[in-house]
Enzyme design. Structure first.
Site, mmCIF file in Angstrom:
data_model
loop_
_atom_site.group_PDB
_atom_site.id
_atom_site.type_symbol
_atom_site.label_atom_id
_atom_site.label_comp_id
_atom_site.label_asym_id
_atom_site.label_seq_id
_atom_site.Cartn_x
_atom_site.Cartn_y
_atom_site.Cartn_z
ATOM 1 N N HIS A 23 5.056 0.532 -12.831
ATOM 2 C CA HIS A 23 4.073 0.067 -11.859
ATOM 3 C C HIS A 23 2.795 0.905 -11.888
ATOM 4 O O HIS A 23 1.977 0.821 -10.969
ATOM 5 C CB HIS A 23 4.670 0.087 -10.449
ATOM 6 C CG HIS A 23 4.147 -0.999 -9.561
ATOM 7 N ND1 HIS A 23 3.174 -0.801 -8.627
ATOM 8 C CD2 HIS A 23 4.455 -2.304 -9.497
ATOM 9 C CE1 HIS A 23 2.907 -1.935 -7.993
ATOM 10 N NE2 HIS A 23 3.665 -2.851 -8.505
ATOM 11 N N ASP A 33 5.141 0.116 0.508
ATOM 12 C CA ASP A 33 5.131 -1.303 0.884
ATOM 13 C C ASP A 33 5.990 -2.138 -0.056
ATOM 14 O O ASP A 33 6.533 -3.171 0.337
ATOM 15 C CB ASP A 33 3.699 -1.851 0.870
ATOM 16 C CG ASP A 33 2.872 -1.333 2.039
ATOM 17 O OD1 ASP A 33 3.462 -0.972 3.066
ATOM 18 O OD2 ASP A 33 1.637 -1.288 1.919
ATOM 19 N N GLU A 67 -0.014 -0.686 10.166
ATOM 20 C CA GLU A 67 -0.916 -0.854 9.037
ATOM 21 C C GLU A 67 -2.049 -1.787 9.432
ATOM 22 O O GLU A 67 -1.911 -2.600 10.352
ATOM 23 C CB GLU A 67 -0.207 -1.398 7.793
ATOM 24 C CG GLU A 67 0.605 -0.373 7.034
ATOM 25 C CD GLU A 67 0.950 -0.811 5.610
ATOM 26 O OE1 GLU A 67 0.381 -1.824 5.140
ATOM 27 O OE2 GLU A 67 1.792 -0.142 4.975
#
Length: 526
Positions: free
Chosen positions: A103, A165, A276
């Site tokens: 990632h 997340d 958030e």
């Protein structure tokens, strides 16, 4: 069988052929070097047919072909490989990169002409161990995905306290950066919730370290961008896991009110469990999109709301609860919401399981994959902005630079500096409250507003504004390409970072894709 080739010779031939036909420019290792690696006795194996896959990542903007991929069957495999490369000395150009779920955004988990260690192979041979008691924790392999850690700990009614997340990332990968989500205001990032690490250093040593034992290496590796060792195991603090989550979204039209409410919430003693924020630019039909998963508090008022392409600010909140605590949760949520100054018609909510909430991004991933929009370039920009300059930043970025753009989600939420351990390698602004601002752009087009070129132009304008106007920002998941840029990033902490590199990876073998300490190989003597 008579005449059969030895495995080490087959390895050499395959590796040299791969390097010759790989279609990229790189230094070809000496045959004796290749034979030396091929002679290693491993529980796992080296492979060559997946070298192309190891040269790709989520960013889809950089492809560096390795010489080989190590599929470790044990920690000893990783240690033996690193040790062999270390013993080859400065005459060898070989480097080693640990790859989790790939990632990274700009080749940080790649190793041109080197060895990529597929950490998920290690996770397949190890066992997650959950321990209860007064200080519950889980021992997790460095290559284990966080979603698997969650599934296993939930069986014991427990879960880690701090998250990212997106959970389909490896433990070692996020701990090498920081690991930040909406729980960080309370618990700090993931690197602040680790009790112990097992690390293979750049010398090939396997070292167990913690706050008390080998603490210099422990703090170096946390947020250390893979520069000091490969994290092969982590002991992660746990807490009792709730069954359910009240998931809430509201909108603001005024940035100052939006940030004041967020700051009030993250400093309050009684508050939400996750906080958030998002910036929404040039979008219409926002509340209609929410209706697919959320319920409006007032359906009539919600139907009359018009976004009209304005810049809006979404506050996303959760409150954890168990089924027998639903009434108490409702009272607490009501009291907290009464203190906020959002647009009253935009209150939406839903109740989901704790697992469903934490794995929410994976649902979006599946939808994007189905549309062919996941494996596209992702020119992301992640910044940490001090509270004192966030309003100046917002006026320029959201009011001018991005006023007509809509290439992906924009995160914006505050965290408390006291929850971040300054002994780790993570670099953050020097203010008690600072904001994480993430521009999560996708670039599915080759030209125009949806292209990499367009997104990078906007990113460069944002960074340029910050640097010229004293914003005091620090980049997270920084894409720097020169040591000079990294020195400026670390500032006064560079001396410590460099000392630790020379101590734990003196030949600069590890994590070459970060482009911090280039490995300078000496020519072989004749």
């Amino acid at each position: 069988m008579k005449g059969a080739m030895k495995p080490s010779i087959v390895y050499c031939l395959k590796l040299l052929m791969l390097l010759a036909l790989g279609g990229v420019t790189m230094h070809v290792p000496d045959e004796d070097v290749v034979a030396s690696l091929g002679a290693l006795r491993l529980d796992g194996h080296f492979s060559f047919d997946d070298a192309q896959a190891a040269a790709r990542d989520f960013g889809n903007r950089c492809s560096l072909l390795p010489a080989a991929v190590l599929h470790p069957g044990s920690v000893s495999d990783i240690a033996a490989t690193v040790r062999r490369v270390f013993l080859l000395g400065r005459h060898s150009p070989l480097t080693i990169a640990a790859r989790g779920h790939g990632h990274s955004l700009l080749g940080q988990s790649q190793a041109a002409g080197g060895i990529v260690v597929k950490m998920e192979s290690l996770a397949a041979t190890a066992v997650l161990q959950v321990h209860g008691g007064p200080s519950p924790h889980v021992d997790a392999p460095g290559g284990e995905l966080w979603i698997n850690v969650l599934h296993e700990t939930l069986k014991h009614g427990l879960a880690p306290r701090s998250w990212t997340d997106y959970l389909h990332l490896t433990v070692g990968g996020t701990l090498s950066n920081a690991g930040v989500s909406g729980q960080a205001f309370r618990h700090g990032p993931q690197v602040s919730n680790v009790n112990q690490l097992e690390i293979v250093t750049g010398r090939g040593d396997v070292v167990t370290c913690s706050h008390e034992v080998n603490s210099d290496l422990f703090y170096a590796a946390l947020g250390g961008l893979g520069q000091f060792g490969i994290i092969t195991r982590a002991r992660i603090a746990l807490e009792p896991a709730p069954k359910m989550v009240r998931w809430i979204r509201v909108l603001y039209s005024d940035f100052e009110t939006f940030t004041e409410d967020q700051e009030m919430l993250i400093t309050a003693e009684k508050t939400f469990d996750y906080i958030e924020g998002f910036v929404i630019i040039n979008r219409t039909g926002i509340l209609n999109n929410w209706r697919t998963s959320f319920k409006p508090q007032d359906p009539v008022q919600a139907s009359q709301f018009q976004s009209d392409g304005r810049v809006l600010y979404c506050l996303e909140l959760t409150k954890n609860f168990n089924h027998d605590e639903a009434d108490i949760m409702e009272q607490e949520v009501g009291a907290l919401l009464s203190r906020l100054r959002y647009i009253s018609s935009t209150l939406f909510y839903t109740d989901v399981t704790y697992l469903e909430f934490l794995d929410r991004v994976h649902t979006s991933e599946l939808e994007l994959r189905a549309q062919g929009l996941w494996e596209v370039p992702h020119p992301w920009l992640n910044l940490l902005i001090p509270r004192s300059t966030i309003h100046k930043f917002a006026r320029e970025v959201f009011g001018k630079i991005l006023k007509d753009s809509n290439n992906g989600p924009i995160l914006l939420y505050p965290v408390n500096r006291t929850k971040w351990d300054n002994r780790t390698s993570v670099v953050i602004p020097d203010e008690e409250i600072f904001y994480l601002v993430g521009f999560l752009s996708s670039a599915p087009s080759s030209s125009g507003p949806g292209s990499v070129e367009h997104a990078m132009n906007l990113n460069n304008q944002i960074v340029d504004f910050c640097e010229k106007n004293g914003v005091g920002m620090k980049q997270y998941l920084a894409p720097y390409t020169t040591q000079q840029q990294w020195k400026a990033h670390f500032g006064a902490r560079w001396e410590t970072f460099e000392r630790r590199k020379h101590t734990y990876d003196p030949l600069a073998i590890l994590a070459p894709g970060q482009r911090i300490f280039p490995k300078v190989s000496l020519p072989m003597s004749l």
